[in-house]
Design an enzyme around this catalytic site. Structure first.
Site, PDB file in Angstrom:
ATOM      1  N   LYS A 111     -10.723  27.401  43.992  1.00 38.17           N
ATOM      2  CA  LYS A 111      -9.750  26.951  43.150  1.00 38.17           C
ATOM      3  C   LYS A 111      -9.213  25.586  43.520  1.00 38.17           C
ATOM      4  CE  LYS A 111      -7.750  29.293  39.849  1.00 38.17           C
ATOM      5  NZ  LYS A 111      -8.187  30.564  38.790  1.00 38.17           N
TER       6      LYS A 111
HETATM    7  P1  NAD Z   1      -2.379  29.618  29.625  1.00 41.38           P
HETATM    8  O1  NAD Z   1      -1.425  28.509  30.619  1.00 41.38           O
HETATM    9  O2  NAD Z   1      -3.095  29.458  28.573  1.00 41.38           O
HETATM   10  O3  NAD Z   1      -0.928  30.727  29.320  1.00 41.38           O
HETATM   11  C1  NAD Z   1      -0.149  31.192  29.996  1.00 41.38           C
HETATM   12  C2  NAD Z   1       1.168  31.849  29.259  1.00 41.38           C
HETATM   13  O4  NAD Z   1       2.046  32.371  30.076  1.00 41.38           O
HETATM   14  C3  NAD Z   1       1.761  30.958  28.375  1.00 41.38           C
HETATM   15  O5  NAD Z   1       1.687  31.166  27.151  1.00 41.38           O
HETATM   16  C4  NAD Z   1       3.112  30.844  29.001  1.00 41.38           C
HETATM   17  O6  NAD Z   1       4.165  30.318  27.930  1.00 41.38           O
HETATM   18  C5  NAD Z   1       3.423  32.064  29.297  1.00 41.38           C
HETATM   19  N1  NAD Z   1       4.180  32.121  30.493  1.00 41.38           N
HETATM   20  C6  NAD Z   1       4.470  31.289  31.541  1.00 41.38           C
HETATM   21  N2  NAD Z   1       5.571  31.840  32.372  1.00 41.38           N
HETATM   22  C7  NAD Z   1       5.733  32.834  31.691  1.00 41.38           C
HETATM   23  C8  NAD Z   1       6.999  33.880  32.036  1.00 41.38           C
HETATM   24  N3  NAD Z   1       7.858  33.660  33.001  1.00 41.38           N
HETATM   25  N4  NAD Z   1       7.159  34.978  31.228  1.00 41.38           N
HETATM   26  C9  NAD Z   1       6.372  35.162  30.332  1.00 41.38           C
HETATM   27  N5  NAD Z   1       5.175  34.302  29.804  1.00 41.38           N
HETATM   28  C10 NAD Z   1       5.316  33.166  30.525  1.00 41.38           C
HETATM   29  O7  NAD Z   1      -2.925  30.380  30.908  1.00 41.38           O
HETATM   30  P2  NAD Z   1      -4.218  31.318  30.893  1.00 41.38           P
HETATM   31  O8  NAD Z   1      -5.316  30.739  31.022  1.00 41.38           O
HETATM   32  O9  NAD Z   1      -4.040  32.439  29.938  1.00 41.38           O
HETATM   33  O10 NAD Z   1      -4.054  31.948  32.391  1.00 41.38           O
HETATM   34  C11 NAD Z   1      -2.823  33.284  32.521  1.00 41.38           C
HETATM   35  C12 NAD Z   1      -3.184  33.933  33.957  1.00 41.38           C
HETATM   36  O11 NAD Z   1      -4.478  34.382  33.710  1.00 41.38           O
HETATM   37  C13 NAD Z   1      -3.182  33.265  35.013  1.00 41.38           C
HETATM   38  O12 NAD Z   1      -2.746  33.982  36.112  1.00 41.38           O
HETATM   39  C14 NAD Z   1      -4.721  32.826  35.252  1.00 41.38           C
HETATM   40  O13 NAD Z   1      -4.901  32.452  36.501  1.00 41.38           O
HETATM   41  C15 NAD Z   1      -5.301  34.095  34.839  1.00 41.38           C
HETATM   42  N6  NAD Z   1      -6.739  33.879  34.229  1.00 41.38           N
HETATM   43  C16 NAD Z   1      -7.032  33.035  33.487  1.00 41.38           C
HETATM   44  C17 NAD Z   1      -8.351  33.052  33.358  1.00 41.38           C
HETATM   45  C18 NAD Z   1      -8.896  32.177  32.192  1.00 41.38           C
HETATM   46  O14 NAD Z   1     -10.162  32.128  31.787  1.00 41.38           O
HETATM   47  N7  NAD Z   1      -8.039  31.160  31.521  1.00 41.38           N
HETATM   48  C19 NAD Z   1      -9.370  33.953  33.817  1.00 41.38           C
HETATM   49  C20 NAD Z   1      -8.961  34.906  34.730  1.00 41.38           C
HETATM   50  C21 NAD Z   1      -7.663  34.701  35.150  1.00 41.38           C
END
Ligand code: NAD
Length: 421
Positions: A111
């Site tokens: 990561k």
């Molecule tokens: P992203 O940046 O696209 O979205 C994150 C969202 O969470 C945003 O809309 C933000 O406004 C919201 N957010 C932040 N703090 C918040 C809070 N306190 N309360 C409510 N909403 C809040 O990120 P993502 O890619 O969707 O990733 C989200 C999670 O999923 C992370 O933990 C990431 O590690 C995990 N993840 C992502 C992927 C991927 O393919 N993108 C794959 C596996 C896991």
């Protein structure tokens, strides 16, 4: 979570360590092998100078942690956030190792993160940070070494800059160095929504297990970014009743169900979900405690803590985010008999299609969306079945079963390879 509260909880790396120890406690592993599995194999810290638009020179700190490369190249996203810490990146890297092992794809875990606030950076500044970060990591990245992907606040464009920078140094185009790229640059069909869609697939499996009907299953999500919005859309399109979304800026609720496709359009137009017609505004933290069948956190770590776990009313917790539940909260959920689909299984759709992207880039031959989806669904369903069966056989909760299964697979790879001296 306030700073005072977060001090009572373990940070993600400490939580991961506790879960690891608990899982290892059930396995008959030699102590030395457990030591090897516990620590990341490499941690790289870079301080990157970047010329800002103002003409000032700024220095940003970046990390790349390779937790394990026992089963294949390191694999894991790059996160841009002002809150990124080395411990967070360590935790996320180790979760990637366990995730790839749970769904049995031939990658290790890694990561990366850069301490920056993308909201305050211009496109040019973001590009320069990305290119310099990539250049500093050149010796550690590569299709056979370590393959990044998008994570919080990074996207297809940033992956394209990573690919281009790496390729310029290699003197040939190397699409397989990174996944989550635009389709035009060797991206895979179905990668953009893979993580969210994967959440829907594992929810479907949980519903089958409990003989629940989709249209009577109320879902509340936290986060409406890449994972949250795509999970919500797929669940909505498969006739689940998505009744609430908690975003950073506020929550929205409608007990009869929200039209997620219209909500995505609304957010595109207004830049927020707040004010969406036919919904009432609610406190985003309170919303997590509303009555529902499935709670799907898809934002950040440490959202379900010892402070709120006891008050959750969901039957199923599907962890779209990485590490949304603290170690203390996990124990509370076990006592409450909440069925947990742990992050390393629930959000594995993304890395699974990243694996497909890497395979397609190396073959130079691209699959149809249906092929991608069918193959991803099969992998996730097998993963779900493996974890549930293992949990029942070993009489442990699903999260510990997933860890045990993963640790055994990585340990087996290390045993077979032997320790090079
Ligand atoms: P992203 O940046 O696209 O979205 C994150 C969202 O969470 C945003 O809309 C933000 O406004 C919201 N957010 C932040 N703090 C918040 C809070 N306190 N309360 C409510 N909403 C809040 O990120 P993502 O890619 O969707 O990733 C989200 C999670 O999923 C992370 O933990 C990431 O590690 C995990 N993840 C992502 C992927 C991927 O393919 N993108 C794959 C596996 C896991």
């Amino acid at each position: 979570m306030s700073t005072a509260e977060s001090k009572q909880e373990l940070n993600p790396w400490q939580s991961q360590g506790m879960l690891f120890e608990e899982a290892v406690g059930h396995l008959n592993l030699p102590a030395g092998l457990a030591k090897v599995l516990r620590e990341p194999s490499k941690e790289i810290i870079v301080h990157i100078p970047v010329q800002m638009d103002s003409g000032e020179l700024e220095v940003f700190t970046g990390y790349r942690v390779q937790h394990s490369i026992a089963r294949g190249p390191g694999k894991g996203g790059i996160r841009y956030s002002p809150d990124v810490t080395l411990d967070e990146v360590r935790a996320l890297a180790s979760w990637m190792t366990w995730k790839c092992a749970v769904v049995n794809i031939p990658f290790g875990g890694a990561k990366g993160g850069v301490v920056c606030d993308p909201q305050k950076l211009s496109r040019g500044e973001l590009e320069r940070i990305t290119r310099r970060y990539t250049a500093e990591l050149l010796d550690y990245l590569g299709p056979e070494r370590d393959v990044p992907a998008p994570d919080v606040n990074t996207d297809e464009q940033i992956m394209a800059w990573v690919m281009d920078t790496y390729s310029m140094h290699m003197r040939h185009t190397t699409t397989a160095v990174v996944t989550g790229k635009p389709l035009e640059l060797g991206g895979s069909r179905g990668r953009h929504d893979a993580t969210g869609r994967g959440c829907m697939i594992v929810c479907d499996e949980a519903l089958k297990k409990f003989k629940m009907a989709r249209d009577r299953t109320r879902v509340i999500l936290q986060g409406f970014g890449n994972v949250g919005s795509q999970a919500a859309r797929h669940l909505y399109q498969e006739e689940y009743r998505v009744i609430g979304i908690a975003e950073k800026a506020g929550g929205i609720y409608n007990p009869h169900g929200l039209d997620i496709v219209a909500l995505m359009d609304y957010r595109k137009e207004h830049g927020t979900i707040v004010g969406f017609p036919n919904s009432e505004p609610v406190d985003p933290q309170e919303l997590l405690l509303y009555d529902c069948e499935i709670l799907l956190p898809a934002a950040l770590e440490n959202q379900i803590t010892s402070r709120n776990a006891d008050q959750l009313k969901c039957r199923i917790l599907c962890e779209g985010a990485n590490g949304p539940t603290t170690f203390a909260a996990d124990k509370i959920l076990e006592e409450k008999n909440v069925f947990v689909i742990p992050d390393i299984l629930a959000n594995a759709g993304g890395v699974t299609v990243s694996y497909f992207e890497w395979v397609q880039d190396r073959q130079g031959y691209f699959w149809t969306l249906n092929q991608v989806r069918e193959r991803m669904d099969r992998i996730l369903r097998f993963g779900f079945y493996d974890v549930i069966t293992y949990a029942e056989q070993q009489n442990v909760r699903t999260r510990i079963a997933a860890y045990m299964l993963a640790i055994e697979r990585v340990a087996s790879a290390i045993r077979l390879r032997g320790i090079y001296a």
